[in-house]
Design a protein around this motif. Structure first.
Motif, PDB file in Angstrom:
ATOM      1  N   LEU A  37       8.246   1.082  -0.137  1.00 39.40           N
ATOM      2  CA  LEU A  37       6.846   1.463  -0.255  1.00 39.40           C
ATOM      3  C   LEU A  37       6.055   0.158  -0.192  1.00 39.40           C
ATOM      4  O   LEU A  37       6.546  -0.883  -0.615  1.00 39.40           O
ATOM      5  N   LEU A  38       4.836   0.203   0.313  1.00 37.09           N
ATOM      6  CA  LEU A  38       4.063  -1.029   0.483  1.00 37.09           C
ATOM      7  C   LEU A  38       2.766  -0.989  -0.311  1.00 37.09           C
ATOM      8  O   LEU A  38       1.977  -0.050  -0.192  1.00 37.09           O
ATOM      9  N   ASN A  39       2.550  -2.031  -1.114  1.00 36.50           N
ATOM     10  CA  ASN A  39       1.306  -2.188  -1.865  1.00 36.50           C
ATOM     11  C   ASN A  39       0.501  -3.314  -1.218  1.00 36.50           C
ATOM     12  O   ASN A  39       0.854  -4.486  -1.324  1.00 36.50           O
ATOM     13  N   VAL A  40      -0.575  -2.951  -0.538  1.00 41.58           N
ATOM     14  CA  VAL A  40      -1.393  -3.928   0.185  1.00 41.58           C
ATOM     15  C   VAL A  40      -2.339  -4.620  -0.793  1.00 41.58           C
ATOM     16  O   VAL A  40      -3.141  -3.969  -1.464  1.00 41.58           O
ATOM     17  N   VAL A  55       8.473   6.349   7.739  1.00 40.98           N
ATOM     18  CA  VAL A  55       7.378   5.385   7.732  1.00 40.98           C
ATOM     19  C   VAL A  55       7.014   5.083   6.280  1.00 40.98           C
ATOM     20  O   VAL A  55       6.836   6.010   5.479  1.00 40.98           O
ATOM     21  N   PRO A  56       6.926   3.816   5.865  1.00 45.50           N
ATOM     22  CA  PRO A  56       6.592   3.502   4.468  1.00 45.50           C
ATOM     23  C   PRO A  56       5.203   3.998   4.090  1.00 45.50           C
ATOM     24  O   PRO A  56       4.253   3.921   4.879  1.00 45.50           O
ATOM     25  N   GLN A  57       5.081   4.517   2.891  1.00 51.06           N
ATOM     26  CA  GLN A  57       3.778   4.884   2.352  1.00 51.06           C
ATOM     27  C   GLN A  57       3.001   3.618   1.996  1.00 51.06           C
ATOM     28  O   GLN A  57       3.577   2.644   1.511  1.00 51.06           O
ATOM     29  N   VAL A  58       1.698   3.643   2.215  1.00 50.14           N
ATOM     30  CA  VAL A  58       0.837   2.498   1.941  1.00 50.14           C
ATOM     31  C   VAL A  58       0.009   2.763   0.688  1.00 50.14           C
ATOM     32  O   VAL A  58      -0.770   3.725   0.637  1.00 50.14           O
ATOM     33  N   TYR A  59       0.185   1.903  -0.307  1.00 50.03           N
ATOM     34  CA  TYR A  59      -0.571   1.967  -1.562  1.00 50.03           C
ATOM     35  C   TYR A  59      -1.642   0.874  -1.524  1.00 50.03           C
ATOM     36  O   TYR A  59      -1.395  -0.232  -1.036  1.00 50.03           O
ATOM     37  N   PHE A  60      -2.815   1.186  -2.079  1.00 50.17           N
ATOM     38  CA  PHE A  60      -3.942   0.277  -1.923  1.00 50.17           C
ATOM     39  C   PHE A  60      -4.875   0.412  -3.119  1.00 50.17           C
ATOM     40  O   PHE A  60      -5.217   1.518  -3.523  1.00 50.17           O
TER      41      PHE A  60
END
Length: 387
Positions: free
Chosen positions: A113-116, A178-183
């Protein structure tokens, strides 16, 4: 939909005391009590996996270990746990980041998972060679995520943007899933970028009324983009069998705050350009030890010595479960939690609060084969983008 809970990997060190750091402030000396070795972080990750956390957030910045490298190593010592990797898009090529994410997914069985994190501190950004101002950083993040999303769709990308240029960019293999994008981000421009490009919008642990106001604003922005987001909240937690035991632990942590350290940290955080950090400081009055319970069971004491997330849910297991339900009623279904020390607190929450939520039909262990999916495997509807 079942609530989703994530834990935290303290790559700035762990302790029985609060480890400071973040938003331009260094990690405090207590971070050396339990150094962030792969062995210790893997121990935390396995504990989180066992008790039912879906993933673990790993921070980014000069004050901690690199998130990509650390989680890649820790992933080899876990089986199911996902890794919410915080990263700064201005410090890496979007094509390389898309490729790294794709590789991570294949090598871990889809556990990224990605934390921008766009970056709120000019001084720290400049140390990494980034000299854009804050609004420009957010606009660059939008371009970055546009490129990454297109690459993940399997498309060839040409972009001649305000801040980024790529030509003929393409991945040989797209990530699956596809990785989920956390923001996260509280400023106006952060909300715009989040509404356009994120899957999950994150807020720090403010009182429910303030959280509700922020979520309503983001919902409206997302609706204008033709999108619907999920929502998450970042909190610390101190939960015990009784409220008295929990508050005794909070007071023990508070007693360990050296006044000079508090003054130094607060002075540094007061210079932050982050709107979210400004809101955190306002909760405790810029360093006051008085009236730190700012809402029932919501304690602002952590923020006296730590940048970023500065509030904790404190109380009995039943009380903490009730506060979680209060945030759920606002639309939050993902909770990113932490506690000092992270190994022991993972068990306190996992064995104390999660069973209560499960009994009410609000949570199921991710390993339960009959459980509902904890997140969709594809991103939400995208428009043609921080922190």
């Amino acid at each position: 939909m079942s609530l989703t809970f994530h834990w935290f990997l303290p790559t700035n060190g762990d302790s029985r005391h609060v480890v400071g750091g973040g938003h331009g402030t260094p990690a405090t000396a207590s971070g050396r009590d339990r150094p962030p070795t792969v062995a210790y972080l893997s121990q935390i990750a396995r504990a989180a996996e066992e008790v039912g956390f879906a993933g673990a957030l790993t921070p980014t910045g000069a004050w901690c270990e690199d998130a990509w490298l650390t989680t890649a190593m820790v992933s080899q010592h876990t089986e199911r746990l996902k890794f919410l990797v915080a990263f700064r898009p201005g410090l890496i090529s979007p094509t390389l980041a898309a490729q790294m994410a794709s590789t991570f997914q294949r090598q871990t069985g889809g556990r990224l998972l990605l934390n921008v994190v766009t970056g709120g501190e000019n001084q720290e950004q400049r140390a990494f060679g980034d000299f854009l101002d804050k609004d420009s950083r957010y606009r660059r993040t939008g371009e970055f995520l546009h490129v990454v999303r297109e690459l993940w769709r399997g498309r060839t990308v040409d972009l001649n943007g305000e801040h980024l240029q790529v030509q003929g960019a393409k991945l040989s293999r797209v990530p699956d899933p596809v990785p989920q994008v956390y923001f996260g981000g509280s400023s106006p421009i952060a909300g715009e970028i989040a509404a356009r490009h994120s899957d999950v919008y994150l807020t720090w642990g403010e009182p429910p009324a303030q959280v509700a106001e922020k979520l309503d604003r983001i919902r409206s922005l997302a609706a204008a983009e033709g999108r619907t987001l999920r929502f998450g909240i970042r909190l610390h937690v101190i939960t015990r069998d009784t409220a008295e035991q929990a508050w005794a632990e909070a007071n023990r942590l508070l007693d360990g705050f050296d006044p000079e350290t508090v003054a130094s940290v607060q002075a540094g955080l007061a210079r932050s350009e982050s709107e979210g950090q400004r809101r955190m400081l306002a909760l405790h009055g810029g360093g006051s030890r008085e009236r730190l319970e700012i809402h029932p069971n919501l304690w602002a004491g952590i923020g006296l010595v730590r940048g970023g997330a500065g509030t904790a849910l404190v109380g009995s297991h039943d009380e903490v479960a009730e506060r979680i339900k209060e945030y759920q009623a606002l639309g939050i279904d993902e909770f990113i939690l932490s506690g000092y020390p992270h190994l022991e607190e993972a068990y306190w929450f996992g064995e104390g609060v999660l069973p209560r939520l499960a009994a009410q039909g609000l949570w199921r262990h991710p390993a339960d084969k009959d459980a509902a999916p904890i997140a969709p495997t594809e991103p939400a509807v995208l428009a043609p983008f921080a922190s």
